[in-house]
Design a protein around this motif. Structure first.
Motif, mmCIF file in Angstrom:
data_model
loop_
_atom_site.group_PDB
_atom_site.id
_atom_site.type_symbol
_atom_site.label_atom_id
_atom_site.label_comp_id
_atom_site.label_asym_id
_atom_site.label_seq_id
_atom_site.Cartn_x
_atom_site.Cartn_y
_atom_site.Cartn_z
ATOM 1 N N THR A 33 24.200 41.381 28.760
ATOM 2 C CA THR A 33 24.659 42.704 27.942
ATOM 3 C C THR A 33 25.181 42.196 26.602
ATOM 4 O O THR A 33 25.847 41.563 26.719
ATOM 5 C CB THR A 33 25.005 43.759 28.594
ATOM 6 O OG1 THR A 33 24.559 43.716 29.129
ATOM 7 C CG2 THR A 33 25.164 44.773 27.452
ATOM 8 N N LYS A 37 29.355 44.554 18.048
ATOM 9 C CA LYS A 37 30.920 45.326 17.420
ATOM 10 C C LYS A 37 31.414 45.219 16.496
ATOM 11 O O LYS A 37 31.088 44.156 15.378
ATOM 12 C CB LYS A 37 31.646 44.284 18.394
ATOM 13 C CG LYS A 37 33.391 44.622 18.569
ATOM 14 C CD LYS A 37 33.886 44.751 19.948
ATOM 15 C CE LYS A 37 35.422 44.927 19.511
ATOM 16 N NZ LYS A 37 35.260 46.230 20.330
ATOM 17 N N LYS A 61 29.800 41.571 20.940
ATOM 18 C CA LYS A 61 30.533 41.766 22.161
ATOM 19 C C LYS A 61 29.540 41.273 23.400
ATOM 20 O O LYS A 61 28.984 41.840 23.698
ATOM 21 C CB LYS A 61 31.224 43.268 22.613
ATOM 22 C CG LYS A 61 31.690 43.687 24.150
ATOM 23 C CD LYS A 61 32.041 44.266 23.781
ATOM 24 C CE LYS A 61 32.952 44.514 25.130
ATOM 25 N NZ LYS A 61 32.986 46.256 25.537
ATOM 26 N N THR A 63 28.955 40.096 27.760
ATOM 27 C CA THR A 63 29.280 40.717 29.358
ATOM 28 C C THR A 63 27.780 40.058 29.451
ATOM 29 O O THR A 63 26.833 40.080 29.556
ATOM 30 C CB THR A 63 28.947 41.983 29.467
ATOM 31 O OG1 THR A 63 29.899 42.843 28.301
ATOM 32 C CG2 THR A 63 29.876 42.214 31.109
ATOM 33 N N LYS A 65 27.958 39.089 33.972
ATOM 34 C CA LYS A 65 27.890 39.335 35.338
ATOM 35 C C LYS A 65 27.472 38.352 36.294
ATOM 36 O O LYS A 65 25.999 38.905 35.931
ATOM 37 C CB LYS A 65 27.621 40.489 35.733
ATOM 38 C CG LYS A 65 28.177 40.921 36.587
ATOM 39 C CD LYS A 65 27.723 42.603 37.139
ATOM 40 C CE LYS A 65 28.146 42.819 38.493
ATOM 41 N NZ LYS A 65 28.505 44.643 38.319
ATOM 42 N N THR A 108 32.595 39.511 36.410
ATOM 43 C CA THR A 108 32.095 40.426 34.852
ATOM 44 C C THR A 108 32.493 39.449 33.877
ATOM 45 O O THR A 108 34.283 39.230 34.448
ATOM 46 C CB THR A 108 32.691 41.668 35.047
ATOM 47 O OG1 THR A 108 31.236 41.639 35.866
ATOM 48 C CG2 THR A 108 31.315 41.641 33.043
ATOM 49 N N GLU A 109 32.207 38.946 33.199
ATOM 50 C CA GLU A 109 33.906 37.870 31.877
ATOM 51 C C GLU A 109 33.266 38.837 30.190
ATOM 52 O O GLU A 109 31.390 38.841 29.819
ATOM 53 C CB GLU A 109 32.869 36.255 32.380
ATOM 54 C CG GLU A 109 33.081 35.942 30.903
ATOM 55 C CD GLU A 109 34.986 35.606 30.955
ATOM 56 O OE1 GLU A 109 35.725 35.201 29.641
ATOM 57 O OE2 GLU A 109 35.865 35.652 31.913
ATOM 58 N N GLN A 110 33.880 39.179 29.605
ATOM 59 C CA GLN A 110 32.950 39.899 27.998
ATOM 60 C C GLN A 110 34.476 38.821 27.606
ATOM 61 O O GLN A 110 35.631 38.434 27.348
ATOM 62 C CB GLN A 110 33.877 41.701 28.311
ATOM 63 C CG GLN A 110 33.638 42.626 29.035
ATOM 64 C CD GLN A 110 33.882 43.555 28.478
ATOM 65 O OE1 GLN A 110 34.668 44.501 28.075
ATOM 66 N NE2 GLN A 110 32.964 44.494 29.641
ATOM 67 N N ARG A 196 43.324 41.015 23.887
ATOM 68 C CA ARG A 196 42.762 41.575 24.899
ATOM 69 C C ARG A 196 44.083 43.078 25.545
ATOM 70 O O ARG A 196 46.085 42.825 25.283
ATOM 71 C CB ARG A 196 42.480 41.088 25.615
ATOM 72 C CG ARG A 196 41.465 40.897 26.145
ATOM 73 C CD ARG A 196 40.840 39.700 27.091
ATOM 74 N NE ARG A 196 39.971 38.668 26.665
ATOM 75 C CZ ARG A 196 38.929 38.102 27.736
ATOM 76 N NH1 ARG A 196 39.021 38.361 28.425
ATOM 77 N NH2 ARG A 196 38.092 37.965 26.973
#
Length: 196
Positions: A33, A37, A61, A63, A65, A108-110, A196
């Motif tokens: 995704t 941003k 941004k 994402t 998964k 998940t990695e953002q 973060r």
């Protein structure tokens, strides 16, 4: 009447939630995704004919998964941002590569990557501002796993652009000569990553 409005608002919320999920691409056990941003906003409100000057820094941004039942090995995320200027035919772009850690099933990695300056104006009757187009490619083991882009004509637009390569976000990736904790000089303006 009140009950029908409540039911209608619930249906609208359900549709919006479903639409948000439709923006994700899924292939080879990876769900990707990408959302634009705003990283910094320095808009200036004007008084002359109700015009506001737009001055923003926008990035992506991302994402990622793991939707498979197997662990996903380490890889890399290659991103390209192309900016179409509203006042001319000039197209500029930025590209870079970020490391992707190994992901267990359902992990998940953002990441926030890239940065581009967006300018323009917004008035009472009309508005114009730069437009961002992007492409994000996830690679594992040197092979492409999944790709997404903002428009079907992205490749043709990227060929016209003057694209600048951006250094990696981690100082260790940028070179062994960089002191620990110091960011590369080219990264300051190109890839701001908020804490973060």
């Amino acid at each position: 009447m009140k009950a029908s409005l409540t039911g209608l608002s619930r249906m609208v919320l359900a549709l919006l939630a479903t639409a948000g999920l439709l923006l994700a691409e899924e292939k080879n056990g990876v769900q990707l995704t990408v959302v634009k941003k705003t990283l910094d906003r320095n808009d200036v409100r004007g008084s002359y004919y109700y015009t506001d000057r737009i001055d923003r820094t926008q990035g992506l941004k991302v994402t990622i998964k793991n939707v498979s039942f197997k662990p996903m090995p380490e890889g890399e995320v290659e991103w390209t941002i192309v900016v179409r200027k509203y006042y001319s035919s000039v197209v500029e772009g930025f590209t870079g590569v970020e490391k992707l850690k190994a992901l267990r099933p359902a992990d998940t990695e953002q990441m926030v990557m890239g940065a581009a300056q967006i300018t323009g104006w917004a008035g009472y009757y009309d508005a114009a501002k730069d437009k961002i187009e992007y492409q994000v490619i996830v690679k594992q083991g040197g092979a492409e796993t999944i790709r997404t882009q903002s428009s079907a004509s992205f490749d043709a637009l990227a060929k016209r652009a003057r694209i600048k390569k951006v250094a990696a976000a981690n100082p260790e990736e940028a070179g062994a000569g960089a002191p620990a904790g110091a960011a590369p000089a080219t990264r300051k303006a190109a890839t701001p990553v908020p804490a973060r």
